[in-house]
Design an enzyme around this catalytic site. Structure first.
Site, PDB file in Angstrom:
ATOM      1  CG  HIS A  20      36.221  40.883  44.016  1.00  0.00           C
ATOM      2  ND1 HIS A  20      36.839  41.116  45.212  1.00  0.00           N
ATOM      3  CD2 HIS A  20      37.106  40.204  43.254  1.00  0.00           C
ATOM      4  CE1 HIS A  20      38.036  40.563  45.190  1.00  0.00           C
ATOM      5  NE2 HIS A  20      38.223  40.004  44.029  1.00  0.00           N
ATOM      6  CB  CYS A  65      47.567  40.808  37.175  1.00  0.00           C
ATOM      7  SG  CYS A  65      47.829  40.403  38.906  1.00  0.00           S
TER       8      CYS A  65
HETATM    9  C1  PEP Z   1      44.881  42.594  43.195  1.00  0.00           C
HETATM   10  O1  PEP Z   1      44.753  42.589  44.417  1.00  0.00           O
HETATM   11  O2  PEP Z   1      45.255  43.579  42.530  1.00  0.00           O
HETATM   12  C2  PEP Z   1      44.569  41.372  42.434  1.00  0.00           C
HETATM   13  C3  PEP Z   1      44.835  41.285  41.142  1.00  0.00           C
HETATM   14  O3  PEP Z   1      43.939  40.352  43.105  1.00  0.00           O
HETATM   15  P1  PEP Z   1      42.369  40.377  43.477  1.00  0.00           P
HETATM   16  O4  PEP Z   1      41.771  41.591  42.850  1.00  0.00           O
HETATM   17  O5  PEP Z   1      41.774  39.127  42.970  1.00  0.00           O
HETATM   18  O6  PEP Z   1      42.445  40.453  44.966  1.00  0.00           O
END
Ligand code: PEP
Ligand code: MG
EC number: 2.7.3.9
Length: 556
Positions: A186, A486
């Site tokens: 993140h 995504c």
């Molecule tokens: C992913 O896991 O690729 C995703 C888009 O969700 P997050 O990064 O919010 O876990």
């Protein structure tokens, strides 16, 4: 002497500025006994620290003005509270160090406040903040949390939790570097959302002295420590050239022979919308709604508050497509009211859709809020669930959407390898797939996204990950449905071409990456992308996959 450190570049651009460290949580000072001869000295230290913290809070209040001034002045008064100060003095007289006496006196007061009704309990965070500041000053460690600085700086942190993000002032953070975190952590996602250059997985970063001048190149993953004036000029020149070349690209995403690949934005809430619109996003491919829930992890935001936030995002893309992901709590985004506190392995526990199926009222409120927010708007609303493992999960989600009367397409994220392996079965229940390559890599390689030491395995170029993407895209094609990406994989311009070649139908990424992806995709035909994809999948390592795709696309 200029030195260079190397990590993983995760957000393009160059930032030049002084280092400020993110302070870690205040440690509990050890409870050691001091001799009577030290009492006077310790009382003096405590008083000095309290006065310095109060003066600093007042000065910041003056600078900030308005509501912030009132809050900071109230905090300064807490620091100087005579009752608290006498308690600190008393504790020193019975043998505590200054830092321990402050820590204990504030903890005692904290308990009283916490039990004194809702309004008083709400002041506990202010009290903790003041205590942390005084203890940090006495221990001679950086203030906890986001640095106190009125000048822009380069932020260095061990890692950044999503909850820290709310505290970052984008006008002050020139760029950031974390010791931990892989390219899909993140921290990396946040950097892209802020549009600031960033590097992750750089273990030596914590040792850079506060105030050191550094130049961060988020494209190459390099930090230049004490860069010469020539180096600074050279870096700024090449960043400006790159930016100028990009601003020439505009319009919908497509290959050079016109195969359309909509380029969508990943957003965390209405605040991210202007950057998405400015970058020419054709809609939103991932609205991470959990960011609306992080303000207060004790309860879900009300339906009205949710309607307001959803509507702001939906209104920004009239006639466009907006894919909203229902709450993805748990693992690295725990919420007190949803996430079990005692899971031995939270990433493999009750998170994502699993939490929502355990708390159907939270899902129902969210879906109802979405239905109300979209009412009367021409937007193409799509709603998807995180962490779908199988057809049973997909059906449970689709049933909940239908029960809430939602007029939207329902989809499933492919983040768990089982979902990629059985994508056709999942598609019997939902209308689209969206590949969350960050978690898909984490679970396929048993490599925690938060751990910099295993970032090699989170590299989205890993051929095994490309295989799982290909399986999902082929399943969607066979079912006549769409399959977007995504996860952060979509924001790498070269990889975006490979994903297109694998049959992915849309790409969603942080707004700042859209111009890079658009410009690169527009250089190649669909057939070239397909050849690059086959070459990448034929490789055995992420590095060879990248080189093989590059070789095909550059015609070597
Ligand atoms: C992913 O896991 O690729 C995703 C888009 O969700 P997050 O990064 O919010 O876990
Ligand atoms: Mg995910």
């Amino acid at each position: 002497m200029e030195t260079t450190l190397r990590g993983v570049g995760v957000s393009h651009g160059v930032a030049i500025g002084e280092v400020r460290h993110m302070g870690t949580a205040v440690l509990e000072p050890p409870a050691k006994q001091i001799p009577a001869s030290d009492h006077g000295r310790e009382q003096g230290r405590a008083r000095q620290a309290v006065e310095a913290v109060a003066a600093d809070l007042m000065a910041r209040g003056n600078l900030a003005g308005g509501e912030a001034q009132a809050v900071l002045e109230a905090q300064a008064m807490i620091a100087q509270d005579p009752e608290l100060m006498s308690d600190v003095d008393r504790r020193i007289v019975v043998g505590s160090t200054a830092e321990r006496a402050v820590y204990d006196a504030f903890s005692h007061y904290r308990e009283l406040l916490a039990g004194a009704g809702e309004y008083m309990a709400g002041r506990v965070a202010d009290l903790d903040d003041v205590r942390n500041r005084i203890v940090a000053r006495l221990l001679g460690v950086p203030m906890p949390g986001v640095p106190d600085s009125d000048e822009p700086y380069v932020l260095i942190a061990r890692d950044l939790a999503p909850a820290d993000t709310a505290l970052l002032d984008p006008a002050l953070v020139l760029g950031f570097v974390t010791e931990e975190g892989g390219p899909t952590s993140h921290s990396a996602i946040l950097a892209r959302a802020l549009g600031v250059p960033a590097i992750v997985a750089l273990p030596g970063a914590g040792e850079l002295a506060e105030g050191t001048l550094v130049a961060v190149d988020g494209s190459t993953g390099e930090i230049f420590v004490d860069p010469s004036a020539e180096k600074q000029a050279e870096l700024e020149r090449s960043a400006a050239e790159r930016k100028a070349a990009l601003s020439a690209s505009s319009g919908p995403g497509a290959t050079s022979d016109g195969h359309k690949v909509p380029l969508l934005a990943n957003v965390g809430g209405p605040a991210d919308v202007p950057a998405a619109v400015e970058a020419g996003a054709e809609g939103v491919g991932l609205f991470r709604t959990e960011f609306l829930f992080l303000d207060d992890s004790a309860k879900a935001p009300s339906e009205e508050k949710q309607v307001e936030a959803y509507r702001k995002v939906l209104e920004a893309f009239p006639e466009g497509r907006v894919v909203v992901r229902v709450l993805d709590a748990g693992a690295d985004k725990p919420l007190d009211f949803l996430t079990p506190a005692d899971e031995p392995n939270p990433a493999l526990g009750v998170r994502g859709l699993r939490s929502l199926l355990d708390h159907p009222e939270v899902l129902r409120t969210q879906l109802t809020a979405l239905a109300k927010a979209a009412a009367g708007l021409p937007v193409y609303l799509e709603v998807m669930a995180p962490m779908v493992a199988d057809r049973t999960d997909a059906k449970a989600f689709a049933d909940a959407c239908r029960e809430a009367g939602l007029q939207a397409k329902f989809g499933a994220m492919v983040e768990i390898p089982s979902a990629a392996l059985r994508a056709r079965s999942i598609l019997q229940e939902v209308e689209f797939l969206s590949l969350g390559t960050n978690d898909l890599a984490q679970y396929a390689f048993a490599a925690d996204r938060q751990v910099g030491a295993v970032s090699r395995l989170q590299d989205p170029w890993q051929p095994a990950l490309l295989d799982l993407i290909s399986m999902s895209a082929e399943a969607a094609k066979a079912e006549g449905k769409s399959c977007g990406v995504c996860g952060e994989a979509a924001s790498d311009p070269l990889l975006a071409c490979v994903l297109t070649g694998l049959g992915v139908t849309s790409l969603s990424m942080g707004a700042a990456s859209i111009p890079y992806v658009r410009a690169t995709l527009a250089k190649y035909t669909l057939a070239q992308c397909e050849r690059a994809a086959s070459a990448a999948r034929a490789a055995d390592t992420a590095e060879d996959a990248r080189k093989a795709a590059q070789a095909v696309l550059s015609g070597e």
